[in-house]
Scaffold this motif. Structure first.
Motif, PDB file in Angstrom:
ATOM      1  N   GLU A  36       5.326  15.946  -8.476  1.00  0.00           N
ATOM      2  CA  GLU A  36       5.587  16.188  -7.051  1.00  0.00           C
ATOM      3  C   GLU A  36       6.851  17.018  -6.863  1.00  0.00           C
ATOM      4  O   GLU A  36       6.890  17.961  -6.081  1.00  0.00           O
ATOM      5  CB  GLU A  36       5.778  14.859  -6.307  1.00  0.00           C
ATOM      6  CG  GLU A  36       4.552  14.009  -6.229  1.00  0.00           C
ATOM      7  CD  GLU A  36       3.733  14.255  -4.986  1.00  0.00           C
ATOM      8  OE1 GLU A  36       3.589  15.425  -4.591  1.00  0.00           O
ATOM      9  OE2 GLU A  36       3.239  13.275  -4.405  1.00  0.00           O
ATOM     10  N   TYR A  56      -4.583   7.801  -3.629  1.00  0.00           N
ATOM     11  CA  TYR A  56      -3.533   8.525  -2.894  1.00  0.00           C
ATOM     12  C   TYR A  56      -2.130   8.234  -3.418  1.00  0.00           C
ATOM     13  O   TYR A  56      -1.327   9.129  -3.617  1.00  0.00           O
ATOM     14  CB  TYR A  56      -3.561   8.129  -1.421  1.00  0.00           C
ATOM     15  CG  TYR A  56      -4.736   8.646  -0.627  1.00  0.00           C
ATOM     16  CD1 TYR A  56      -5.297   9.887  -0.917  1.00  0.00           C
ATOM     17  CD2 TYR A  56      -5.242   7.916   0.431  1.00  0.00           C
ATOM     18  CE1 TYR A  56      -6.351  10.361  -0.162  1.00  0.00           C
ATOM     19  CE2 TYR A  56      -6.298   8.392   1.193  1.00  0.00           C
ATOM     20  CZ  TYR A  56      -6.854   9.613   0.893  1.00  0.00           C
ATOM     21  OH  TYR A  56      -7.880  10.083   1.642  1.00  0.00           O
ATOM     22  N   ALA A  57      -1.852   6.935  -3.597  1.00  0.00           N
ATOM     23  CA  ALA A  57      -0.476   6.557  -3.913  1.00  0.00           C
ATOM     24  C   ALA A  57      -0.055   7.080  -5.275  1.00  0.00           C
ATOM     25  O   ALA A  57       1.128   7.312  -5.515  1.00  0.00           O
ATOM     26  CB  ALA A  57      -0.331   5.039  -3.863  1.00  0.00           C
ATOM     27  N   THR A  58      -1.004   7.286  -6.170  1.00  0.00           N
ATOM     28  CA  THR A  58      -0.635   7.619  -7.539  1.00  0.00           C
ATOM     29  C   THR A  58      -1.131   8.996  -7.962  1.00  0.00           C
ATOM     30  O   THR A  58      -1.332   9.261  -9.142  1.00  0.00           O
ATOM     31  CB  THR A  58      -1.192   6.558  -8.513  1.00  0.00           C
ATOM     32  OG1 THR A  58      -2.610   6.482  -8.330  1.00  0.00           O
ATOM     33  CG2 THR A  58      -0.588   5.217  -8.252  1.00  0.00           C
ATOM     34  N   SER A  59      -1.343   9.882  -6.978  1.00  0.00           N
ATOM     35  CA  SER A  59      -1.653  11.268  -7.326  1.00  0.00           C
ATOM     36  C   SER A  59      -0.833  12.186  -6.424  1.00  0.00           C
ATOM     37  O   SER A  59      -0.443  11.786  -5.328  1.00  0.00           O
ATOM     38  CB  SER A  59      -3.155  11.544  -7.180  1.00  0.00           C
ATOM     39  OG  SER A  59      -3.542  11.414  -5.834  1.00  0.00           O
ATOM     40  N   ILE A  74       0.819  -1.212   0.000  1.00  0.00           N
ATOM     41  CA  ILE A  74       0.000   0.000   0.000  1.00  0.00           C
ATOM     42  C   ILE A  74       0.858   1.270   0.000  1.00  0.00           C
ATOM     43  O   ILE A  74       1.870   1.357   0.678  1.00  0.00           O
ATOM     44  CB  ILE A  74      -0.973  -0.012   1.204  1.00  0.00           C
ATOM     45  CG1 ILE A  74      -1.996   1.104   1.054  1.00  0.00           C
ATOM     46  CG2 ILE A  74      -0.228   0.114   2.517  1.00  0.00           C
ATOM     47  CD1 ILE A  74      -3.188   0.949   1.992  1.00  0.00           C
ATOM     48  N   GLY A  75       0.458   2.219  -0.831  1.00  0.00           N
ATOM     49  CA  GLY A  75       1.154   3.497  -0.878  1.00  0.00           C
ATOM     50  C   GLY A  75       2.376   3.514  -1.769  1.00  0.00           C
ATOM     51  O   GLY A  75       2.949   4.561  -2.020  1.00  0.00           O
ATOM     52  N   THR A  84       6.406  20.640  -7.712  1.00  0.00           N
ATOM     53  CA  THR A  84       5.384  21.421  -7.019  1.00  0.00           C
ATOM     54  C   THR A  84       5.531  21.380  -5.501  1.00  0.00           C
ATOM     55  O   THR A  84       4.565  21.558  -4.791  1.00  0.00           O
ATOM     56  CB  THR A  84       3.971  20.919  -7.379  1.00  0.00           C
ATOM     57  OG1 THR A  84       3.897  19.530  -7.043  1.00  0.00           O
ATOM     58  CG2 THR A  84       3.649  21.122  -8.831  1.00  0.00           C
ATOM     59  N   VAL A  85       6.762  21.149  -5.037  1.00  0.00           N
ATOM     60  CA  VAL A  85       6.967  21.188  -3.581  1.00  0.00           C
ATOM     61  C   VAL A  85       6.615  22.594  -3.098  1.00  0.00           C
ATOM     62  O   VAL A  85       7.140  23.580  -3.604  1.00  0.00           O
ATOM     63  CB  VAL A  85       8.432  20.863  -3.225  1.00  0.00           C
ATOM     64  CG1 VAL A  85       8.672  21.039  -1.732  1.00  0.00           C
ATOM     65  CG2 VAL A  85       8.773  19.446  -3.651  1.00  0.00           C
ATOM     66  N   PRO A  86       5.672  22.708  -2.146  1.00  0.00           N
ATOM     67  CA  PRO A  86       5.262  24.041  -1.733  1.00  0.00           C
ATOM     68  C   PRO A  86       6.374  24.773  -0.982  1.00  0.00           C
ATOM     69  O   PRO A  86       7.236  24.154  -0.383  1.00  0.00           O
ATOM     70  CB  PRO A  86       4.075  23.771  -0.801  1.00  0.00           C
ATOM     71  CG  PRO A  86       4.181  22.358  -0.409  1.00  0.00           C
ATOM     72  CD  PRO A  86       4.962  21.638  -1.439  1.00  0.00           C
ATOM     73  N   ILE A 100       0.450  15.093  -3.771  1.00  0.00           N
ATOM     74  CA  ILE A 100      -0.163  15.545  -2.524  1.00  0.00           C
ATOM     75  C   ILE A 100      -0.304  17.068  -2.467  1.00  0.00           C
ATOM     76  O   ILE A 100      -1.130  17.572  -1.738  1.00  0.00           O
ATOM     77  CB  ILE A 100       0.584  15.028  -1.269  1.00  0.00           C
ATOM     78  CG1 ILE A 100       2.061  15.385  -1.294  1.00  0.00           C
ATOM     79  CG2 ILE A 100       0.412  13.556  -1.096  1.00  0.00           C
ATOM     80  CD1 ILE A 100       2.781  15.009  -0.001  1.00  0.00           C
ATOM     81  N   SER A 101       0.491  17.797  -3.222  1.00  0.00           N
ATOM     82  CA  SER A 101       0.343  19.250  -3.168  1.00  0.00           C
ATOM     83  C   SER A 101      -0.831  19.678  -4.050  1.00  0.00           C
ATOM     84  O   SER A 101      -1.150  19.020  -5.036  1.00  0.00           O
ATOM     85  CB  SER A 101       1.621  19.934  -3.648  1.00  0.00           C
ATOM     86  OG  SER A 101       1.773  19.736  -5.024  1.00  0.00           O
ATOM     87  N   VAL A 107     -12.184  12.523   2.442  1.00  0.00           N
ATOM     88  CA  VAL A 107     -11.292  11.453   2.029  1.00  0.00           C
ATOM     89  C   VAL A 107     -10.552  11.890   0.761  1.00  0.00           C
ATOM     90  O   VAL A 107      -9.367  11.652   0.604  1.00  0.00           O
ATOM     91  CB  VAL A 107     -12.081  10.149   1.772  1.00  0.00           C
ATOM     92  CG1 VAL A 107     -11.204   9.096   1.123  1.00  0.00           C
ATOM     93  CG2 VAL A 107     -12.636   9.627   3.086  1.00  0.00           C
TER      94      VAL A 107
END
Lengths: 336, 448
Positions: free
Chosen positions: A310, A261-264, A118-119, A313-315, A266-267, A209
């Motif tokens: 990712e 989650y694992a394949t999209s 997972i993840g 696009t690191v904030p 997070i920012s 979610v």
């Protein structure tokens, strides 16, 4: 007095949210349930059977592969059940059961567990399984869709080779009424009732979610592109766009697969780029490609780009100024 | 209802992220009770960020309340005073809640609670005198961090235009700052006036979270009674979201200014003081009695009668819990400070320090969450008020790459715990952040 040996020493924070991976996955299962019910109404118990086989084999493969790898058993987190349900939703209700089991093996053993569980999977397991099945068994996967409600009529085995997307593309055959597009169309067993999918999607957003960014940008991009294309090529651009939005796996993909989650990313910025990319690719494939359906491939392609999105696009952390790139023409003279 | 109160302003900046933690402000209406003098106190010599003090008393010495028992010449440090009167029975090493070893002076009470004779109100008419007086008072930030207050006050004259009085109290359970606002509201206001006049700070904002309506009402009505300030002192109510009380978060909420990474509040013209520290300064200037006692919230599912108490510094936390009726069930975890940033202690045999604001004891049910694999949900990143991606930094920390960690902003983290709180997989994200910071520190050291 207190026995000091019984005290727990652990790092802060000492309170945690009650949410767990299992609760999140349970929410996804709940959100998928209206679509399953719709599918059973449209295609009969065969839908339920395919879903049950898919979930059972995914959970079994998860259990077996963790066992083989001597790692902790993770079927309790329900993620395998979610993969199973989503995989089933991507299959026609007429598919032979052994193909379902094969697809589940691809999803869980190859895509998920071989990459670390997972993840850690780099593409959506259910999606890749669908694509493997599609190229392996094109007839079963792409040319025998059950006609909605046929199971209750005199010809329970009636199949059609034309989904609305195929009709949109080739122009052959008659499109179902728009209302039927919302509730009952031919297609994979989970994608046939747009209203039920929307209901599930809204539930996931309310429960936080998923963030609305990906579904909104994905569907929005497809809508905009189709509208532009419609104005240029079709008589009724709005009707054309409506059909495109309600066709195929767009709703299922936008709410339940692109949001994995694992394949999209997070920012938030990453999510926008990812979803717009999915939308553009979907349109390109649907309008100009060889295939009728573009959702699976577009999400798959964007999945592969996620690590790069990712990274770009690191904030910027709070209080960290944007690095000013020194301009070449205004070179500062270093005091010597 | 908060908006109906006149003279109450709303926040200027809205911080991103944060988490909604259950407040559990069970003791908000409990008056602070002064506990009877304990039989003994153990006073650590390290109760502030910065240099520890050296004990200046010996075994057998007779001491009384307010007498200096430890001091140092280091600037970033504050003297330590006796908190009860009696006889010094030991000067030795103890282990503090954070695992650090410190010298400590043990005093056995003579039961008299005698004040030291040399105590008199300090002279504090100029900036220098005030700073010297605050140092002599032994004051450290009472909100939890324990940073010596006089160091904060030593900003370059004219650079600070806003004093922010931090009464957010965003940690769950803790209510002593709320009680300070209600019970000692005039001390708070006169402390503000002292700081405002002597340090020449034009504007004062008392920042309180919305979940303390009583404190907001009382302070705003007093602030509006002070005629001559002409609205220069105002009460601001903030969203009840954790970590509203964190210094950088607070400054952004109150003024909309962002403290640059690695800089101080004074760099953006702000001075942030905890409300209890401000009230203490007023009392100290009036009486000359140094910091020898403090208020604590004693609460948690294992405590018999949760309440707010005032105790001498150095009182053993086991004794304090006894005074609160003891444990009603076997405690599983005891924390000094709040549940989000406090320290879990491994013994009740440790003393209360200047910066402790709560003792919380929890039963088994509030145990640890099982740690499972990261599912990349990104909740840690959305919860972070500093806009960091905790899961990414945690992965980077495993590689030990200091440069990548600096780029990811690991040093900006203030360890508020919002990420770990919101993690559904129970990942130890705060520990990973600490690991990341230590990797950066080590790398900086080896590079000279």
């Amino acid at each position: 007095m207190v026995d000091n040996k019984l005290l727990t020493a652990s790092a802060s924070p000492h309170v945690r949210t009650r949410d767990t991976t299992r609760i999140i996955m349970l929410d996804v299962l709940i959100a998928l349930t209206p679509s399953l019910i719709a599918s059973v109404i449209l295609f009969g118990l065969r839908s339920l059977a395919v879903t049950a086989v898919s979930i059972a084999s995914c959970v079994l493969f998860e259990y077996l592969s963790r066992k083989a790898m001597r790692r902790a058993n993770t079927i309790g987190d329900l993620s395998a059940a979610v993969t199973g349900m989503i995989l089933a939703f991507n299959l026609p209700s007429t598919i032979p059961f052994w193909m379902v089991v094969f697809g589940a093996a691809i999803a869980i053993i190859v895509v998920k567990q071989m990459f670390g569980g997972i993840g850690q999977n780099f593409v959506n397991p259910a999606l890749l399984a669908r694509i493997v099945l599609m190229v392996s068994f094109p007839k079963a996967m792409l040319a025998s869709w059950a006609t909605p409600f046929a199971w209750r009529s005199d010809t329970p085995d009636a199949v059609t080779s034309a989904t609305p997307l195929a009709i949109l593309k080739t122009g052959e055959g008659t499109l179902p009424a728009l209302l039927n597009m919302c509730f009952a169309k031919a297609g994979c067993l989970g994608e046939v009732c747009a209203a039920a999918l929307l209901l599930g999607g809204v539930y996931l957003m309310i429960r936080r979610v998923i963030s609305p960014i990906i579904p909104f940008c994905y569907i929005g991009t497809v809508g905009m592109c189709m509208l532009l294309y419609g104005f240029a090529q079709k008589e009724n651009a709005f009707l054309f766009t409506a059909y495109e939005l309600l066709s195929g796996g767009l709703m299922l993909g936008a709410f339940f697969m692109a949001t994995d989650y694992a394949t999209s990313p997070i920012s938030s910025r990453g999510k926008v780029i990812f979803a717009v990319g999915c939308g553009l690719l979907t349109c390109l494939i649907r309008l100009f490609g060889n295939m009728n359906e573009g959702v699976s491939f577009s999400i798959l392609l964007m999945n592969i780009l996620v690590p790069h999105i990712e990274r770009l696009t690191v904030p910027r952390p709070f209080g960290v100024e944007k690095e000013k790139k020194p301009r070449k023409d205004k070179k500062e003279v270093q005091p010597s | 209802m908060g908006n109906a109160i006149p003279h109450v302003r709303s926040a200027v900046g809205k911080i991103r992220g944060g988490v909604h933690v259950q407040h559990h402000k069970n003791t908000a209406d409990q008056e602070i009770v002064r506990l009877p003098a304990p039989d003994k106190v153990v006073i650590p010599m390290q109760m502030n960020i910065g240099a520890p003090c050296a004990p200046i008393v010996n075994v057998g010495d007779t001491v009384s309340i307010g007498q200096v028992i430890g001091d140092t010449t280091a600037f970033v440090s504050t003297p330590v005073h006796a908190s009860i009167s009696g006889t010094v029975t030991a000067v030795g090493d103890i282990t503090l809640a954070n695992g650090v070893s410190s010298r400590a002076v043990t005093i056995e009470s003579d039961g008299e609670m005698r004040l030291f004779e040399g105590l008199e109100p300090p002279k504090a008419d100029t900036r220098e005198e005030l700073i010297a007086a605050v140092r002599a008072s032994g004051l450290v930030g009472l909100g939890g961090a324990g940073f010596p207050s006089h160091v904060k006050l030593g900003f370059k004259p004219g650079t600070v235009d806003t004093l922010i009085v931090n009464a957010a109290e965003c940690e769950p359970y803790i209510t002593v700052d709320n009680r300070e606002c209600i019970e000692n509201s005039w001390d708070v206001l006169s402390g503000i006036q002292i700081l405002k006049e002597i340090l020449q700070i034009p504007r004062v904002v008392i920042a309180i979270e919305k979940n303390k309506p009583k404190a907001i009402t009382i302070l705003s009505s007093i602030a509006s009674q002070i005629e001559k300030t002409k609205g220069e002192i105002s009460v601001m109510q903030l969203r009840s979201v954790y970590p509203q009380g964190a210094e950088k978060v607070m400054i952004y909420s109150a003024t909309g200014r962002r403290v640059p990474a690695g800089k101080l509040p004074s760099d953006v013209g702000c001075l942030v003081m905890n409300v209890a520290s401000v009230a203490f300064i007023a009392r100290y200037i009036k009486s000359g009695k140094p910091l020898v006692s403090r208020s604590l919230t004693v609460d948690g599912s294992a405590i018999c009668t949760p309440q707010n108490v005032r105790v001498p510094i150095g009182m053993i936390i086991g004794d304090i819990i006894e005074h609160c009726g003891g444990f009603k069930v076997t405690p599983h975890k005891i924390i000094t400070g709040g549940p989000m940033m406090g320290l879990a202690v491994i013994s009740t045999d440790i003393p209360v320090m200047k910066q402790n604001n709560a003792i919380l004891a929890f039963s088994k049910e509030d145990g640890l969450k099982k740690e499972t694999d990261c599912i990349n949900c990104g909740r840690c990143a959305s919860a972070c008020p500093m806009n960091l991606q905790a899961s990414v930094i945690a992965r980077l920390a495993k590689t030990g790459d200091a440069q990548a960690l600096i780029r990811a902003g690991a040093n900006v983290c203030m360890e508020c715990g919002s990420c770990a709180f919101s993690c559904p997989a129970g990942r130890p994200l705060v520990q990973n952040m600490r690991l990341a910071k230590s990797i950066i520190r080590e790398a900086a050291k080896s590079n000279g």
